[in-house]
Design a protein around this motif. Sequence first.
Motif, PDB file in Angstrom:
ATOM      1  N   PRO A 273      -4.254   7.438  -0.475  1.00 39.00           N
ATOM      2  CA  PRO A 273      -4.060   6.104  -0.989  1.00 39.00           C
ATOM      3  C   PRO A 273      -4.390   5.700  -2.385  1.00 39.00           C
ATOM      4  O   PRO A 273      -3.908   4.942  -2.874  1.00 39.00           O
ATOM      5  CB  PRO A 273      -5.125   5.354   0.275  1.00 39.00           C
ATOM      6  N   GLN A 274      -5.455   6.374  -2.781  1.00 33.19           N
ATOM      7  CA  GLN A 274      -6.175   5.924  -3.988  1.00 33.19           C
ATOM      8  C   GLN A 274      -4.891   6.352  -5.059  1.00 33.19           C
ATOM      9  O   GLN A 274      -4.538   5.802  -6.170  1.00 33.19           O
ATOM     10  CB  GLN A 274      -7.258   6.871  -4.613  1.00 33.19           C
ATOM     11  N   ALA A 275      -4.468   7.553  -4.728  1.00 31.29           N
ATOM     12  CA  ALA A 275      -3.231   8.116  -5.668  1.00 31.29           C
ATOM     13  C   ALA A 275      -2.191   7.072  -5.636  1.00 31.29           C
ATOM     14  O   ALA A 275      -1.362   7.066  -6.612  1.00 31.29           O
ATOM     15  CB  ALA A 275      -2.742   9.590  -5.134  1.00 31.29           C
ATOM     16  N   LEU A 276      -1.950   6.739  -4.597  1.00 30.40           N
ATOM     17  CA  LEU A 276      -0.678   5.677  -4.295  1.00 30.40           C
ATOM     18  C   LEU A 276      -0.889   4.680  -4.917  1.00 30.40           C
ATOM     19  O   LEU A 276       0.205   3.774  -5.959  1.00 30.40           O
ATOM     20  CB  LEU A 276      -0.317   5.359  -2.772  1.00 30.40           C
ATOM     21  N   ASP A 277      -1.975   4.039  -4.999  1.00 33.57           N
ATOM     22  CA  ASP A 277      -2.676   2.877  -6.046  1.00 33.57           C
ATOM     23  C   ASP A 277      -2.255   3.122  -7.578  1.00 33.57           C
ATOM     24  O   ASP A 277      -1.681   2.283  -8.206  1.00 33.57           O
ATOM     25  CB  ASP A 277      -3.981   2.338  -5.857  1.00 33.57           C
ATOM     26  N   GLU A 278      -2.819   4.336  -7.835  1.00 33.20           N
ATOM     27  CA  GLU A 278      -2.586   4.788  -9.227  1.00 33.20           C
ATOM     28  C   GLU A 278      -1.120   4.627  -9.601  1.00 33.20           C
ATOM     29  O   GLU A 278      -0.764   4.476 -10.862  1.00 33.20           O
ATOM     30  CB  GLU A 278      -3.356   6.186  -9.395  1.00 33.20           C
ATOM     31  N   ILE A 279      -0.193   5.285  -8.853  1.00 28.89           N
ATOM     32  CA  ILE A 279       1.184   5.219  -9.177  1.00 28.89           C
ATOM     33  C   ILE A 279       1.733   3.917  -9.201  1.00 28.89           C
ATOM     34  O   ILE A 279       2.588   3.828 -10.146  1.00 28.89           O
ATOM     35  CB  ILE A 279       1.861   5.998  -7.936  1.00 28.89           C
ATOM     36  N   SER A 280       1.327   3.100  -8.379  1.00 32.74           N
ATOM     37  CA  SER A 280       1.594   1.680  -8.406  1.00 32.74           C
ATOM     38  C   SER A 280       1.611   0.943  -9.667  1.00 32.74           C
ATOM     39  O   SER A 280       2.486   0.348 -10.168  1.00 32.74           O
ATOM     40  CB  SER A 280       1.172   1.031  -7.186  1.00 32.74           C
ATOM     41  N   LEU A 281       0.106   1.078 -10.077  1.00 29.49           N
ATOM     42  CA  LEU A 281      -0.167   0.589 -11.185  1.00 29.49           C
ATOM     43  C   LEU A 281       0.817   1.188 -12.481  1.00 29.49           C
ATOM     44  O   LEU A 281       1.174   0.381 -13.610  1.00 29.49           O
ATOM     45  CB  LEU A 281      -1.632   0.831 -11.653  1.00 29.49           C
TER      46      LEU A 281
END
Length: 334
Positions: A69-77
């Motif tokens: 989930p943290q990785a997905l947030d980083e991709i989103s940003l």
Amino acid sequence: PVMENETKGKTEVNDVKEIKDVKDYKDAKIKIDIDRYRVKEGDTINLKKFATYCDQDVDKSAVKNYAFPQALDEISLLQAKLFAQSTYGLIIVLQAMDAAGKDSTIKHVFSHLDPNGVHVVSFKQPTEEEKDHDYMWRINKALPRRGDIGVFNRSHYEDVIVSRVHNLIEQGKMPKNLISKDIWDIRYRQIRDWETYLNENGFPILKIFLHVSKDEQRDRLAERILNKQKNWKFSMADINERRYWDRYQELYSEMISETSLKEAPWYIVPADQKWYTRYVVAQIVIKALKDIAPKFPEMSKEIKDQLEEFRKLIESGSVGMIEEMQDMMLPSDK
């Protein structure tokens, strides 16, 4: 979490622990080395020597509940910055054997992103119109704009793999005098040149091969037959193609060896465990976006001043706030 399975009349506990506190995972093993999956330009590849399962010491629960989930947030940003900057575009190619998990990887890694800036294209068997053009025609039509991410579910690489397995080039409309014994070397060269051209024009491309084992593919194909909720995925073509497993493995090995470039690398990602596959793919995407290093555009002094005035209006709770904003946007008579 604990899942109740009413159909079986018993309680089943899945293999993912409930997150009580982020601190629970501060010491968990979640770091992975994605460079071990990257194919260096000039390397000779034999897929039999590459793992199809998680081959790094990571905590599955921590990855699924926290790190992914943290990785997905980083991709989103990073995607938001890429879209706002609107100078670079990113092309992501997913290739694999049938049932390797391309669709589910796309769903879990990319579906949460802003759809205005992410476009998924699935390349199936060419249409009659596509057959009337060169093999790159339909690929060029699908390329992303600047600021966008284009995700290709299969790609131009079908035309050096499937076409070769089934000798489709001989059956097509390609002029016979252009089909020489070197045709595949020529196509590899064309692809390398095209991908280099894209990179030099601000459209880097990264290529991911989801490496599934023959046994795991068998189990997933069987699941499509036995599980009624997955019957819709069943295709007799997938069963037929399995007969050519060794030939596909041989050609994928050659293709990756011939077309992995420093500026357009291949990654061979283990695909037997979907939780791990998705996490590795997410980390690869993060690296590609960080290499681009997108930034939000710098605002002009005029816009900054307007935003400051708007903040003051909002904080003051002015009843006529919207009208005042509109008045401020009108050109001055001075």
